[in-house]
Design an enzyme around this catalytic site. Structure first.
Site, PDB file in Angstrom:
ATOM      1  N   ASP A  52      -0.079   5.180   0.940  1.00 55.61           N
ATOM      2  CA  ASP A  52      -0.247   6.145   2.044  1.00 55.61           C
ATOM      3  C   ASP A  52      -0.322   5.455   3.407  1.00 55.61           C
ATOM      4  O   ASP A  52      -1.180   4.614   3.634  1.00 55.61           O
ATOM      5  CB  ASP A  52      -1.510   6.988   1.813  1.00 55.61           C
ATOM      6  N   ASP A 103       0.865  -1.169   0.000  1.00 55.59           N
ATOM      7  CA  ASP A 103       0.000   0.000   0.000  1.00 55.59           C
ATOM      8  C   ASP A 103       0.913   1.235   0.000  1.00 55.59           C
ATOM      9  O   ASP A 103       2.086   1.140   0.340  1.00 55.59           O
ATOM     10  CB  ASP A 103      -0.862  -0.057   1.267  1.00 55.59           C
TER      11      ASP A 103
END
Ligand SMILES: [Zn+2]
Length: 415
Positions: free
Chosen positions: A252, A250
């Site tokens: 952020d 991922d």
């Protein structure tokens, strides 16, 4: 398809290792670099080989002779005077009926040549160069590619280049025979400067972006690294004909400090330890692939170009730390309509917004990934659900989780 191997140049930086042999004859685990190249070609049926030799080339001829011992046919072109990295191609004029593979004689590689060739044919350029991320982009020329796969810029280290995607020329090319038509005389020529870069303004130079193993033998350090990679099976294992393993990341809150809907490039800050974590992934042979929801596109808060620039910043910062990501996929969509400034074309229910597994499934197709032996790592429940839906192993990071951050996670899940 014929293959031309450029083995005429003299190695300078690596002279410390062995000055008595031409660079392509430097041995790794007892075998010359050139022999690894020929093996890779031979096993995929590319047995028609022309080797351009110069400096101490008689050693190459004495070793490989006509190629019969290696299951291939080898012809030699001898440079009487040094012709640079491309000048000798003039001697192949009128001898090539179709596209041909051109290889630098000082690289170790194991790639799916068929995939590279197909890409060249599909794009229809005069040349296609093999590009990949590397662990020292700051001192390499950067190849910029447009959305159609055309090379748009070739940025040397001296050029202005603040944030850039980490892609460099690997030393493998497919050339159309028309390139030779344009050569008027036998003279010293530089492949990059005099041949490839000349095709950019015509829009006839394309790039093939691949995470497969290609490494040049520039320095003694790299030689030792390649030796380990051959022994561990990493060189062969990264050929895209083989099933790949990936670590999906991922963005952020996993790679960069969480900043809500990140819209401004200035707000993109790497979390400490992330370079080390991704460097470890790179060394392991797993692909490092970022999968991220970016509804800022649908919300009209960021343009695609601005988002690309944010990702360029991520790649540049990682590159400074010797780390790279092999690919990045993002979902630009958002399901809820009715906000001011939104871009309606992206306001759809899609298959790629995590927790849906669409981004991971797309990557699996593109890179022949075995999802069952891959990981999804993220800081939200949506990441974990997406990973599970794709059939991956999952790891959640966060202050109250088993793994506090990406680095501690990688240190525990990778042997
Ligand atoms: Zn989507």
């Amino acid at each position: 398809m014929k293959t031309v191997i450029m083995a005429g140049g003299m190695g300078t930086r690596i002279a410390a290792v062995n000055a008595l042999v031409p660079k392509p004859m430097i041995t790794i685990l007892g075998k010359p670099i050139l022999e690894y190249q020929i093996e890779c070609l031979q096993k995929q049926g590319y047995t028609d080989i022309i080797i351009v030799i110069g400096y101490k080339g008689e050693q190459i001829q004495a070793y490989f002779r006509d190629g019969a011992d290696f299951g291939v046919r080898i012809e030699y072109i001898v440079e009487r005077t040094p012709l640079g990295t491309a000048g000798a191609l003039f001697l192949l004029k009128d001898r090539m009926e179709e596209e041909f593979l051109l290889i630098n004689g000082d690289i170790i590689f194991d790639i799916d040549i068929g995939g590279f060739r197909e890409h060249h044919k599909k794009k229809g350029g005069k040349a296609t160069i093999f590009i990949h991320p590397n662990d020292h982009p700051f001192d390499s020329a950067i190849i910029k590619v447009d959305t159609d796969g055309r090379v748009s810029q070739w940025l040397s280290k001296e050029d202005e280049r603040k944030w850039y995607k980490n892609r460099v020329n690997a030393g493998l090319h497919i050339l159309s025979p028309h390139i030779l038509d344009e050569m008027a005389e036998l003279k010293k020529m530089d492949m990059d400067r005099d041949v490839l870069k000349q095709l950019i303004p015509q829009g006839m130079l394309y790039a093939y972006d691949s995470p497969e193993y290609v490494k040049d033998m520039g320095t003694p350090d790299r030689l030792a690294e390649v030796e380990m990679d051959i022994l561990s099976g990493k060189v062969k294992g990264k050929n895209l004909q083989e099933k790949q393993r990936a670590i999906f990341l991922d963005r952020d809150g996993t790679i960069n400090e969480y900043a809500g809907f990140l819209k401004h490039i200035g707000d993109f800050i790497l979390i400490s330890g992330v370079e080390e974590a991704i460097r470890k992934i790179n060394k392991s042979g797993y692909l490092a692939i970022v999968v991220t929801n970016q509804p800022v596109i649908a919300r009209g808060e960021t343009t695609i170009e601005e988002l690309d620039e944010i990702h360029n910043k991520m790649e540049t910062l990682l590159g400074r730390g010797g780390a790279y990501i092999d690919a990045l996929y993002y979902c630009p969509h958002h399901p809820d309509k009715g906000y001011e400034g939104e871009r309606e074309e992206y306001k759809v229910k899609c298959e790629c917004r995590k927790p849906a597994p669409g981004l991971l499934l797309r990557a699996a197709l593109d890179y022949n990934i075995d999802l069952g032996s891959s990981w999804m790592i993220g800081d939200s429940e949506a990441d974990i659900e997406a990973g599970k839906a794709a059939g991956c192993k999952t790891a959640k990071i966060g202050r109250d989780e088993k793994y506090t951050d990406l680095l501690s996670c990688i240190q525990q899940i990778l042997p």
